[in-house]
Design a protein around this motif. Structure first.
Motif, PDB file in Angstrom:
ATOM      1  N   LYS A 227       0.927  -1.173  -0.101  1.00 39.88           N
ATOM      2  CA  LYS A 227       0.002  -0.174   0.055  1.00 39.88           C
ATOM      3  C   LYS A 227       0.794   1.259   0.103  1.00 39.88           C
ATOM      4  N   VAL A 228       2.011   1.180   0.560  1.00 40.90           N
ATOM      5  CA  VAL A 228       2.781   2.164   0.666  1.00 40.90           C
ATOM      6  C   VAL A 228       3.707   2.549  -0.515  1.00 40.90           C
ATOM      7  N   ALA A 229       4.284   1.676  -0.906  1.00 38.52           N
ATOM      8  CA  ALA A 229       5.242   1.605  -2.361  1.00 38.52           C
ATOM      9  C   ALA A 229       4.546   2.143  -3.258  1.00 38.52           C
ATOM     10  N   LYS A 230       5.324   3.121  -4.128  1.00 41.52           N
ATOM     11  CA  LYS A 230       4.747   3.830  -5.505  1.00 41.52           C
ATOM     12  C   LYS A 230       6.066   4.116  -6.182  1.00 41.52           C
ATOM     13  N   PRO A 231       6.110   3.313  -7.255  1.00 41.46           N
ATOM     14  CA  PRO A 231       5.460   2.477  -7.774  1.00 41.46           C
ATOM     15  C   PRO A 231       5.655   1.014  -7.274  1.00 41.46           C
ATOM     16  N   GLN A 232       4.816   0.262  -7.526  1.00 40.81           N
ATOM     17  CA  GLN A 232       4.726  -1.168  -6.941  1.00 40.81           C
ATOM     18  C   GLN A 232       5.844  -1.867  -7.424  1.00 40.81           C
ATOM     19  N   SER A 233       6.455  -3.079  -7.016  1.00 39.47           N
ATOM     20  CA  SER A 233       7.541  -3.834  -7.224  1.00 39.47           C
ATOM     21  C   SER A 233       7.501  -4.442  -8.514  1.00 39.47           C
TER      22      SER A 233
END
Length: 391
Positions: A227-233
């Protein structure tokens, strides 16, 4: 009209440029819709002229070909005109007020902005998006058609890559020998359809068979979402792609089944009668919505009508009211619950419920009650977005 499709092979930079063109087309479509909402008496030609204003105001919009911008405005007008028609017809419920697009997957060019190579194996997009030349690989040879016959070119993005669709102005109707037979079809969930002679076609249930694998892939995708990561892995996007590919495979299986079955029915009969079902109303029953959607009745009907037009056969859509309740022998009404699968009448008629309905459908169809459902795709050059009738 005929829609031919080929897969696009290019470099990653070219795929990124295609994504940019698709986003720009979505932006222009949404801006045209907003312009219609904010101004009175705006028509199709005013929306088309507004695309020039957008190109002058936004540098990224100016990169897209002028006819591609007009095509995006045409898409907005298609939604608007559909809303107007529903209001005039005074249909019950929601009238389909136009909505803004959030996830577009295609951009459409008209007669400019692209150029085919001499051997028709490559295509070059000549606007300022810098897509450049890409390779095409498909089963249909474009050399059979004149360049002037190609009225539109569409780039479509799917889970397994990018595709190029060509809208060719050609009469693809064929005349085949008459079979001197007719058929009535009653679609269902136990069997895909039952005809008036008692023949049954098994319901393939592609989604139900692949549901376990879909749920597993969806759980894998959810575990990798942060939810926190931007962009996703990268692992999340890989899992998302695997999930999308599984959905794409199921949709292609359903379409392949509908195409082959519809072609077989049309070529084997001169008159085909079927129920004029309102699928959108039927899926409001949440207990049956998944099974109804998985069956693909509407897609089967669309291909029935397309092949009926192509081969010059008669397809008749019959109102479904009382086709299951009325006796096909004497016409008496025999009330029965949905779980009752056998029709028993006082006149001595004992039939399978679906076969009785199919006989009623054929009888009504032969009496020309209902409307003849020949969807002449060739009469429309407008937006069959993300559709492929390459069969």
């Amino acid at each position: 009209m005929l829609i031919l499709e080929a897969k696009i092979y290019g470099k990653q930079a070219q795929y990124d440029a295609m994504d940019e063109a698709i986003r720009t087309a979505q932006f222009i479509r949404n801006k045209a819709l907003r312009y219609w909402m904010d101004n009175k008496n705006v028509g199709k030609y005013q929306l088309s002229a507004y695309t020039k204003v957008l190109a002058e105001s936004f540098s990224f919009a100016d990169k897209l070909n002028s006819m591609a911008r007009q095509s995006s405005a045409d898409r907005a007008w298609a939604a608007i005109s559909r809303f107007y028609q529903n209001c005039k017809k005074n249909i019950s419920g929601k009238k389909g007020f136009p909505k803004f697009k959030k996830h577009s997957r295609s951009v459409e060019y008209k007669t400019s902005g692209w150029k085919l190579s001499q051997n028709r194996k490559k295509i070059t997009f000549t606007d300022k998006n810098n897509i450049g030349q890409v390779k095409l690989k498909g089963t249909r040879d474009l050399n059979w058609y004149d360049i002037k016959q190609i009225k539109r070119v569409r780039i479509v993005k799917r889970a397994d890559g990018y595709y190029c669709q060509f809208l060719v102005n050609v009469d693809n109707r064929l005349r085949i020998e008459l079979s001197y037979s007719e058929i009535g079809l009653d679609v269902g969930l136990n069997n895909f359809y039952t005809d008036d002679k008692g023949n049954e076609i098994e319901n393939p249930r592609f989604y139900r068979k692949g549901e376990k694998a879909l749920n597993r892939l969806n759980r894998s995708k959810s575990k990798k979402y942060n939810k926190v990561a931007k962009p996703q892995s990268k692992n999340y996007h890989k899992a998302r792609k695997r999930y999308a590919l599984k959905h794409l495979k199921i949709s292609r299986q359903r379409k392949d089944h509908a195409v082959k079955l519809a072609r077989c029915v049309i070529t084997s009969n001169d008159v085909v009668a079927y129920e004029d079902l309102r699928i959108a109303n039927m899926v409001k029953n949440h207990n049956l919505a998944k099974s109804i959607t998985d069956a693909g009745w509407y897609q089967f009907r669309v291909w029935l009508e397309y092949f009926g037009y192509k081969f010059g056969k008669i397809t008749v859509a019959v109102p479904p009211q009382y086709t299951s309740a009325n006796c096909s022998e004497c016409g008496a009404k025999v009330k029965k619950a949905l779980s009752t699968r056998t029709h028993k009448c006082k006149c001595g008629c004992i039939l399978d419920r679906d076969e009785n309905a199919a006989r009623n459908i054929l009888s009504i169809g032969l009496s020309t009650i209902g409307h003849i459902g020949s969807q002449a795709w060739g009469d429309e050059t407008s937006i069959l977005t993300d559709e492929n009738l390459s069969g």
